[in-house]
Scaffold this motif. Structure first.
Motif, mmCIF file in Angstrom:
data_model
loop_
_atom_site.group_PDB
_atom_site.id
_atom_site.type_symbol
_atom_site.label_atom_id
_atom_site.label_comp_id
_atom_site.label_asym_id
_atom_site.label_seq_id
_atom_site.Cartn_x
_atom_site.Cartn_y
_atom_site.Cartn_z
ATOM 1 N N GLN A 108 0.291 -1.409 -0.083
ATOM 2 C CA GLN A 108 0.057 -0.093 0.037
ATOM 3 C C GLN A 108 0.439 1.760 -0.294
ATOM 4 O O GLN A 108 0.255 2.345 -0.230
ATOM 5 C CB GLN A 108 -1.284 -0.022 1.216
ATOM 6 N N ALA A 109 2.145 1.071 0.066
ATOM 7 C CA ALA A 109 2.990 2.606 0.751
ATOM 8 C C ALA A 109 2.939 2.926 -0.367
ATOM 9 O O ALA A 109 3.809 2.145 -1.749
ATOM 10 C CB ALA A 109 3.885 2.388 1.772
ATOM 11 N N ASP A 110 4.313 4.231 -0.742
ATOM 12 C CA ASP A 110 5.275 3.920 -1.966
ATOM 13 C C ASP A 110 6.216 3.232 -1.676
ATOM 14 O O ASP A 110 6.485 3.041 -1.629
ATOM 15 C CB ASP A 110 5.881 5.883 -1.336
ATOM 16 N N PRO A 111 5.902 2.826 -3.177
ATOM 17 C CA PRO A 111 6.841 1.812 -3.932
ATOM 18 C C PRO A 111 8.256 1.831 -3.769
ATOM 19 O O PRO A 111 9.383 1.135 -3.060
ATOM 20 C CB PRO A 111 6.582 1.653 -5.672
ATOM 21 N N ASP A 112 8.614 2.915 -3.703
ATOM 22 C CA ASP A 112 10.019 3.537 -2.917
ATOM 23 C C ASP A 112 10.394 3.606 -1.716
ATOM 24 O O ASP A 112 11.642 4.259 -1.623
ATOM 25 C CB ASP A 112 10.730 4.793 -3.873
ATOM 26 N N ILE A 113 9.316 3.817 -0.929
ATOM 27 C CA ILE A 113 9.611 3.736 0.161
ATOM 28 C C ILE A 113 10.753 3.003 1.141
ATOM 29 O O ILE A 113 10.846 1.819 0.429
ATOM 30 C CB ILE A 113 7.995 3.291 1.318
ATOM 31 N N VAL A 114 11.579 4.054 1.499
ATOM 32 C CA VAL A 114 12.498 2.674 2.477
ATOM 33 C C VAL A 114 12.273 1.954 3.976
ATOM 34 O O VAL A 114 12.180 2.769 4.183
ATOM 35 C CB VAL A 114 14.124 3.715 2.632
ATOM 36 N N ILE A 115 12.187 0.978 3.875
ATOM 37 C CA ILE A 115 11.656 -0.113 4.972
ATOM 38 C C ILE A 115 12.619 -0.232 6.004
ATOM 39 O O ILE A 115 13.563 -1.154 5.498
ATOM 40 C CB ILE A 115 10.463 -0.794 4.786
ATOM 41 N N ALA A 116 12.908 -0.162 7.562
ATOM 42 C CA ALA A 116 13.839 -1.001 8.017
ATOM 43 C C ALA A 116 13.529 -1.477 9.085
ATOM 44 O O ALA A 116 12.259 -0.679 9.753
ATOM 45 C CB ALA A 116 14.295 0.683 8.890
ATOM 46 N N LEU A 117 13.528 -3.048 9.452
ATOM 47 C CA LEU A 117 12.684 -3.400 10.647
ATOM 48 C C LEU A 117 13.923 -3.597 11.635
ATOM 49 O O LEU A 117 15.074 -3.406 11.779
ATOM 50 C CB LEU A 117 12.904 -4.414 10.251
ATOM 51 N N VAL A 118 13.215 -2.833 12.809
ATOM 52 C CA VAL A 118 13.704 -2.902 13.619
ATOM 53 C C VAL A 118 14.077 -3.862 15.430
ATOM 54 O O VAL A 118 12.882 -3.389 15.934
ATOM 55 C CB VAL A 118 14.946 -1.156 14.854
ATOM 56 N N GLY A 119 14.756 -4.333 15.714
ATOM 57 C CA GLY A 119 14.302 -5.518 17.514
ATOM 58 C C GLY A 119 14.895 -4.170 18.235
ATOM 59 O O GLY A 119 16.080 -4.585 18.804
ATOM 60 N N ASN A 120 14.119 -3.788 18.795
ATOM 61 C CA ASN A 120 14.243 -3.088 20.157
ATOM 62 C C ASN A 120 14.422 -3.452 21.793
ATOM 63 O O ASN A 120 14.276 -4.799 21.430
ATOM 64 C CB ASN A 120 13.747 -1.948 20.268
ATOM 65 N N LYS A 121 14.746 -3.041 22.383
ATOM 66 C CA LYS A 121 15.193 -3.941 24.118
ATOM 67 C C LYS A 121 16.705 -4.837 23.898
ATOM 68 O O LYS A 121 16.657 -5.831 24.336
ATOM 69 C CB LYS A 121 14.339 -4.356 24.464
ATOM 70 N N ASN A 122 16.937 -4.634 23.126
ATOM 71 C CA ASN A 122 18.447 -5.362 22.887
ATOM 72 C C ASN A 122 19.445 -5.382 24.111
ATOM 73 O O ASN A 122 20.180 -6.445 24.115
ATOM 74 C CB ASN A 122 19.368 -5.417 21.518
ATOM 75 N N ASP A 123 19.045 -4.524 24.891
ATOM 76 C CA ASP A 123 19.388 -4.905 26.312
ATOM 77 C C ASP A 123 18.571 -6.349 27.270
ATOM 78 O O ASP A 123 19.567 -6.236 28.212
ATOM 79 C CB ASP A 123 19.634 -3.295 27.269
ATOM 80 N N LEU A 124 18.369 -6.279 26.952
ATOM 81 C CA LEU A 124 17.183 -7.326 27.601
ATOM 82 C C LEU A 124 17.819 -8.669 27.433
ATOM 83 O O LEU A 124 17.207 -9.460 26.703
ATOM 84 C CB LEU A 124 15.155 -6.807 27.645
ATOM 85 N N GLU A 125 18.925 -9.100 26.795
ATOM 86 C CA GLU A 125 18.980 -10.395 25.772
ATOM 87 C C GLU A 125 18.964 -11.268 27.190
ATOM 88 O O GLU A 125 18.555 -12.679 26.423
ATOM 89 C CB GLU A 125 20.700 -10.322 26.202
ATOM 90 N N THR A 126 19.080 -11.579 28.472
ATOM 91 C CA THR A 126 18.404 -12.910 28.743
ATOM 92 C C THR A 126 17.158 -13.255 28.458
ATOM 93 O O THR A 126 16.194 -14.327 28.922
ATOM 94 C CB THR A 126 18.462 -12.799 30.397
#
Ligand code: GDP
Ligand code: MG
Length: 171
Positions: A108-126
């Motif tokens: 649905q978005a602009d076909p040229d959109i730049v998408i970043a997938l981000v896994g947050n909270k990587n301080d909570l490794e355990t």
């Protein structure tokens, strides 16, 4: 001379994954353990240098409500040139939700959109529930940028936005 390119960036993802915390870390270099949830949308700007003569100014829409009311989201991503889709590495269901955002934007978005997938909270490794390898493979397959971050420690937050800036059309 110095050139500044403006881009509209939208943050999407499940509630409580740390979208607001990421943008506050990036725009103000602050973190608040007890931050109040966003009501409506909040707007931030931040400039990232790309090289000696060029920088990117991100106009960032931090959305809320899209988590519960899916119909709101197109209003936010419609004119965006970049999207940051956030999940929480300690909650597998937030990664599943992130993947459904990716699909929606690719349709649905602009076909040229730049998408970043981000896994947050990587301080909570355990408490990790989603591996970086799995997400990197998913991102590679779909042509997405991928980073793991911590809004809490600041790890990789600036790098995330620098990487996006370098991917934008600068001419
Ligand atoms: P949003 O609903 O996606 O905007 O999420 P918030 O930014 O409001 O964050 C939800 C909760 O997660 C808050 O209690 C934050 O303090 C916490 N949080 C956000 N980012 C991180 C992080 O990188 N690490 C840890 N440990 N907690 C975080
Ligand atoms: Mg928020």
């Amino acid at each position: 001379g110095n050139r500044v390119f403006n881009f509209k960036l939208v943050l999407l993802g499940e509630s409580a994954v740390g979208k607001s915390s990421l943008v506050v870390r990036f725009a103000k270099d602050q973190f608040d353990e007890y931050r109040e949830s966003t009501i409506g949308a909040a707007f931030f700007t931040q400039v990232v240098p790309v090289d000696d003569t060029t920088s990117v100014k991100f106009e960032i829409w931090d959305t809320a409500g899209q988590e519960r009311y899916k119909s709101l989201a197109p209003m936010y991503y419609r004119n965006a040139q970049c999207a940051v889709i956030v999940y929480d590495i300690t909650k597998a269901e937030t990664f599943e939700r992130a993947k459904s955002w990716v699909k929606e934007l690719q349709r649905q978005a602009d076909p040229d959109i730049v998408i970043a997938l981000v896994g947050n909270k990587n301080d909570l490794e355990t408490n990790r529930a989603v591996t970086a390898e799995e997400c990197q493979a998913y991102a590679d397959e779909g042509g997405l940028l991928f980073k793991e971050t911590s809004a809490k420690t600041g790890a990789n937050v600036l790098e995330l936005f620098q990487t996006i800036a370098k991917k934008m059309p600068l001419d």
